[in-house]
Design a protein around this motif. Structure first.
Motif, short mmCIF file in Angstrom:
data_model
loop_
_atom_site.label_atom_id
_atom_site.label_comp_id
_atom_site.label_asym_id
_atom_site.label_seq_id
_atom_site.Cartn_x
_atom_site.Cartn_y
_atom_site.Cartn_z
N ILE A 44 -11.70 6.13 -4.01
CA ILE A 44 -11.36 4.78 -3.15
C ILE A 44 -10.14 4.55 -3.84
CG2 ILE A 44 -11.96 2.49 -2.58
CD1 ILE A 44 -14.83 3.40 -2.22
N ALA A 45 -9.90 4.20 -5.14
CA ALA A 45 -8.81 3.77 -5.58
C ALA A 45 -7.72 4.74 -5.53
CB ALA A 45 -9.03 3.85 -7.66
N ALA A 46 -7.82 5.80 -5.37
CA ALA A 46 -6.67 6.86 -5.29
C ALA A 46 -6.14 6.73 -3.66
CB ALA A 46 -7.31 8.50 -5.58
N ILE A 47 -7.27 6.49 -3.00
CA ILE A 47 -6.86 6.16 -1.41
C ILE A 47 -5.69 5.07 -1.29
CG2 ILE A 47 -7.67 5.65 0.89
CD1 ILE A 47 -10.02 7.66 0.29
N LEU A 48 -6.21 3.82 -2.01
CA LEU A 48 -5.60 2.73 -1.88
C LEU A 48 -4.36 2.81 -2.64
CD1 LEU A 48 -8.41 -0.01 -2.89
CD2 LEU A 48 -7.35 0.29 -0.56
N VAL A 49 -4.15 3.51 -3.73
CA VAL A 49 -2.79 3.85 -4.55
C VAL A 49 -1.93 4.70 -3.48
CG1 VAL A 49 -1.68 5.15 -6.28
CG2 VAL A 49 -3.67 3.47 -7.00
N TYR A 50 -2.37 5.48 -2.70
CA TYR A 50 -1.69 6.20 -1.88
C TYR A 50 -1.11 5.52 -0.72
CZ TYR A 50 -0.44 9.89 1.49
OH TYR A 50 0.13 10.74 2.67
N ILE A 51 -1.99 4.60 -0.13
CA ILE A 51 -1.78 3.47 1.00
C ILE A 51 -0.83 2.63 0.70
CG2 ILE A 51 -2.40 1.93 2.61
CD1 ILE A 51 -4.94 3.68 2.61
N PHE A 52 -0.83 1.96 -0.55
CA PHE A 52 -0.07 0.86 -1.07
C PHE A 52 1.33 1.22 -1.89
CE2 PHE A 52 -4.04 -1.30 0.21
CZ PHE A 52 -3.49 -2.23 1.30
N GLY A 53 1.15 2.43 -2.46
CA GLY A 53 2.27 2.97 -3.59
C GLY A 53 3.52 3.76 -2.57
N ARG A 54 3.45 3.61 -1.26
CA ARG A 54 4.47 4.23 -0.56
C ARG A 54 5.67 3.49 -0.34
NH1 ARG A 54 3.12 7.00 4.74
NH2 ARG A 54 1.08 7.01 5.05
#
Length: 54
Positions: A44-54
């Motif tokens: 879940i943390a990896a998904i959130l970093v991918y979504i908000f890290g763009r």
């Protein structure tokens, strides 16, 4: 053929069922549950970093 079998006499009503204790999970099962929870948190943390890290 049915006369060959002996069955206990029927007392009527429901028969008592012996109580069995529920098995207590051991430490191995507990460790597997914590590893699964930790893996889910990391995903879940990896998904959130991918979504908000763009």
């Amino acid at each position: 053929m049915a006369e060959d079998r002996k069955e206990p006499p029927f007392d009527g009503g429901s028969q008592p069922v012996p109580h069995q204790k529920e098995p207590v999970p051991g430490p191995g099962r507990s460790a597997a549950q914590w590893i699964t929870i930790l893996l889910c948190v990391v995903v879940i943390a990896a998904i959130l970093v991918y979504i908000f890290g763009r």
